[in-house]
Scaffold this motif. Structure first.
Motif, PDB file in Angstrom:
ATOM      1  N   VAL A 100       0.873  -1.167   0.000  1.00 41.24           N
ATOM      2  CA  VAL A 100       0.000   0.000   0.000  1.00 41.24           C
ATOM      3  C   VAL A 100       0.910   1.216   0.000  1.00 41.24           C
ATOM      4  O   VAL A 100       1.813   1.308   0.816  1.00 41.24           O
ATOM      5  N   ALA A 101       0.691   2.150  -0.909  1.00 36.73           N
ATOM      6  CA  ALA A 101       1.507   3.363  -0.973  1.00 36.73           C
ATOM      7  C   ALA A 101       0.725   4.528  -0.394  1.00 36.73           C
ATOM      8  O   ALA A 101      -0.409   4.774  -0.797  1.00 36.73           O
ATOM      9  N   PHE A 102       1.311   5.247   0.536  1.00 35.88           N
ATOM     10  CA  PHE A 102       0.673   6.391   1.161  1.00 35.88           C
ATOM     11  C   PHE A 102       1.346   7.703   0.758  1.00 35.88           C
ATOM     12  O   PHE A 102       1.086   8.733   1.338  1.00 35.88           O
ATOM     13  N   GLY A 103       2.237   7.658  -0.198  1.00 33.03           N
ATOM     14  CA  GLY A 103       2.913   8.883  -0.629  1.00 33.03           C
ATOM     15  C   GLY A 103       3.738   9.463   0.504  1.00 33.03           C
ATOM     16  O   GLY A 103       4.491   8.763   1.155  1.00 33.03           O
ATOM     17  N   SER A 104       3.558  10.746   0.753  1.00 36.21           N
ATOM     18  CA  SER A 104       4.356  11.412   1.780  1.00 36.21           C
ATOM     19  C   SER A 104       3.719  11.330   3.162  1.00 36.21           C
ATOM     20  O   SER A 104       4.232  11.894   4.118  1.00 36.21           O
ATOM     21  N   GLN A 105       2.610  10.629   3.289  1.00 34.67           N
ATOM     22  CA  GLN A 105       1.933  10.484   4.583  1.00 34.67           C
ATOM     23  C   GLN A 105       2.858   9.701   5.517  1.00 34.67           C
ATOM     24  O   GLN A 105       3.212   8.567   5.238  1.00 34.67           O
ATOM     25  N   SER A 106       3.257  10.298   6.612  1.00 35.62           N
ATOM     26  CA  SER A 106       4.190   9.620   7.494  1.00 35.62           C
ATOM     27  C   SER A 106       3.529   9.062   8.755  1.00 35.62           C
ATOM     28  O   SER A 106       4.100   8.211   9.408  1.00 35.62           O
ATOM     29  N   TYR A 107       2.351   9.544   9.093  1.00 39.15           N
ATOM     30  CA  TYR A 107       1.685   9.047  10.292  1.00 39.15           C
ATOM     31  C   TYR A 107       0.204   8.914   9.997  1.00 39.15           C
ATOM     32  O   TYR A 107      -0.403   9.803   9.416  1.00 39.15           O
ATOM     33  N   MET A 108      -0.361   7.795  10.394  1.00 42.63           N
ATOM     34  CA  MET A 108      -1.789   7.572  10.206  1.00 42.63           C
ATOM     35  C   MET A 108      -2.375   7.104  11.520  1.00 42.63           C
ATOM     36  O   MET A 108      -1.779   6.291  12.220  1.00 42.63           O
ATOM     37  N   THR A 109      -3.551   7.614  11.830  1.00 42.39           N
ATOM     38  CA  THR A 109      -4.230   7.179  13.045  1.00 42.39           C
ATOM     39  C   THR A 109      -4.825   5.798  12.816  1.00 42.39           C
ATOM     40  O   THR A 109      -4.974   5.341  11.679  1.00 42.39           O
ATOM     41  N   ASP A 110      -5.177   5.133  13.912  1.00 42.14           N
ATOM     42  CA  ASP A 110      -5.804   3.813  13.800  1.00 42.14           C
ATOM     43  C   ASP A 110      -7.087   3.881  12.990  1.00 42.14           C
ATOM     44  O   ASP A 110      -7.363   3.013  12.168  1.00 42.14           O
ATOM     45  N   SER A 111      -7.868   4.942  13.215  1.00 40.42           N
ATOM     46  CA  SER A 111      -9.135   5.047  12.487  1.00 40.42           C
ATOM     47  C   SER A 111      -8.903   5.252  10.986  1.00 40.42           C
ATOM     48  O   SER A 111      -9.655   4.733  10.159  1.00 40.42           O
ATOM     49  N   GLN A 112      -7.839   5.995  10.621  1.00 40.05           N
ATOM     50  CA  GLN A 112      -7.512   6.157   9.206  1.00 40.05           C
ATOM     51  C   GLN A 112      -7.126   4.815   8.578  1.00 40.05           C
ATOM     52  O   GLN A 112      -7.540   4.507   7.462  1.00 40.05           O
ATOM     53  N   MET A 113      -6.325   4.039   9.294  1.00 39.98           N
ATOM     54  CA  MET A 113      -5.913   2.722   8.787  1.00 39.98           C
ATOM     55  C   MET A 113      -7.120   1.808   8.626  1.00 39.98           C
ATOM     56  O   MET A 113      -7.234   1.095   7.625  1.00 39.98           O
ATOM     57  N   GLU A 114      -8.015   1.826   9.598  1.00 40.28           N
ATOM     58  CA  GLU A 114      -9.219   0.995   9.520  1.00 40.28           C
ATOM     59  C   GLU A 114     -10.085   1.409   8.335  1.00 40.28           C
ATOM     60  O   GLU A 114     -10.628   0.561   7.621  1.00 40.28           O
ATOM     61  N   GLU A 115     -10.191   2.705   8.101  1.00 40.95           N
ATOM     62  CA  GLU A 115     -10.992   3.211   6.989  1.00 40.95           C
ATOM     63  C   GLU A 115     -10.408   2.763   5.644  1.00 40.95           C
ATOM     64  O   GLU A 115     -11.132   2.349   4.742  1.00 40.95           O
ATOM     65  N   ILE A 116      -9.105   2.831   5.520  1.00 47.71           N
ATOM     66  CA  ILE A 116      -8.441   2.389   4.287  1.00 47.71           C
ATOM     67  C   ILE A 116      -8.647   0.901   4.072  1.00 47.71           C
ATOM     68  O   ILE A 116      -8.996   0.456   2.978  1.00 47.71           O
ATOM     69  N   ALA A 117      -8.431   0.114   5.132  1.00 55.40           N
ATOM     70  CA  ALA A 117      -8.601  -1.340   5.025  1.00 55.40           C
ATOM     71  C   ALA A 117     -10.030  -1.689   4.634  1.00 55.40           C
ATOM     72  O   ALA A 117     -10.263  -2.527   3.750  1.00 55.40           O
ATOM     73  N   LEU A 118     -10.999  -1.036   5.257  1.00 60.33           N
ATOM     74  CA  LEU A 118     -12.402  -1.299   4.948  1.00 60.33           C
ATOM     75  C   LEU A 118     -12.725  -0.910   3.506  1.00 60.33           C
ATOM     76  O   LEU A 118     -13.379  -1.651   2.776  1.00 60.33           O
ATOM     77  N   GLY A 119     -12.210   0.243   3.089  1.00 67.06           N
ATOM     78  CA  GLY A 119     -12.454   0.708   1.721  1.00 67.06           C
ATOM     79  C   GLY A 119     -11.889  -0.240   0.677  1.00 67.06           C
ATOM     80  O   GLY A 119     -12.544  -0.558  -0.319  1.00 67.06           O
ATOM     81  N   LEU A 120     -10.678  -0.729   0.912  1.00 68.43           N
ATOM     82  CA  LEU A 120     -10.064  -1.676  -0.027  1.00 68.43           C
ATOM     83  C   LEU A 120     -10.839  -2.987  -0.061  1.00 68.43           C
ATOM     84  O   LEU A 120     -11.060  -3.572  -1.121  1.00 68.43           O
ATOM     85  N   GLU A 121     -11.253  -3.418   1.116  1.00 67.07           N
ATOM     86  CA  GLU A 121     -12.020  -4.657   1.215  1.00 67.07           C
ATOM     87  C   GLU A 121     -13.352  -4.526   0.471  1.00 67.07           C
ATOM     88  O   GLU A 121     -13.740  -5.403  -0.301  1.00 67.07           O
ATOM     89  N   MET A 122     -14.045  -3.415   0.701  1.00 66.55           N
ATOM     90  CA  MET A 122     -15.343  -3.194   0.063  1.00 66.55           C
ATOM     91  C   MET A 122     -15.210  -3.068  -1.460  1.00 66.55           C
ATOM     92  O   MET A 122     -16.100  -3.461  -2.208  1.00 66.55           O
ATOM     93  N   ALA A 123     -14.071  -2.515  -1.911  1.00 64.17           N
ATOM     94  CA  ALA A 123     -13.846  -2.341  -3.344  1.00 64.17           C
ATOM     95  C   ALA A 123     -13.409  -3.641  -4.006  1.00 64.17           C
ATOM     96  O   ALA A 123     -13.273  -3.708  -5.222  1.00 64.17           O
ATOM     97  N   GLY A 124     -13.182  -4.665  -3.188  1.00 66.96           N
ATOM     98  CA  GLY A 124     -12.750  -5.947  -3.739  1.00 66.96           C
ATOM     99  C   GLY A 124     -11.358  -5.893  -4.329  1.00 66.96           C
ATOM    100  O   GLY A 124     -11.055  -6.584  -5.294  1.00 66.96           O
ATOM    101  N   GLN A 125     -10.513  -5.030  -3.751  1.00 67.81           N
ATOM    102  CA  GLN A 125      -9.141  -4.891  -4.237  1.00 67.81           C
ATOM    103  C   GLN A 125      -8.196  -5.700  -3.367  1.00 67.81           C
ATOM    104  O   GLN A 125      -7.717  -5.244  -2.349  1.00 67.81           O
ATOM    105  N   PRO A 126      -7.891  -6.873  -3.748  1.00 69.40           N
ATOM    106  CA  PRO A 126      -6.973  -7.696  -2.980  1.00 69.40           C
ATOM    107  C   PRO A 126      -5.535  -7.245  -3.191  1.00 69.40           C
ATOM    108  O   PRO A 126      -5.202  -6.793  -4.266  1.00 69.40           O
TER     109      PRO A 126
END
Length: 92
Positions: free
Chosen positions: A12-38
């Protein structure tokens, strides 16, 4: 996650993002899962990525060991700073 297990590489590439909160990580994981992007690399590309990740992991561990390159560089930095401090005191 289906297909995720030992030896799995997730890229997973986050570009220049150096810190992510737990809720941001959960949102990304959920979004990828919902999009069916393995987030998994299969086949030859996945094998190469796993091998490279393992190689980098070994190098990182070795660098952090006592006498490793990271420790040596830290020692050099401390020595340099100590000498600078001593020199600044003697030139006053």
């Amino acid at each position: 996650m289906e297909g995720a297990g030992p030896g799995t590489v997730i890229y997973v590439a986050f570009g220049s993002q150096s810190y992510m909160t737990d809720s941001q990580m959960e949102e990304i994981a959920l979004g990828l899962e919902m999009a069916g992007q393995p987030e998994l690399m299969r086949g030859d590309r996945g094998k190469k990525a796993r091998e490279r990740a393992q190689e980098l992991g070994r190098k990182a561990k070795k660098a952090m060991e006592k006498g490793g390159s990271s420790g040596k560089k830290l020692d050099e930095l401390i020595e340099c700073l100590t000498l600078r401090q001593k020199n600044s005191k003697t030139t006053r």
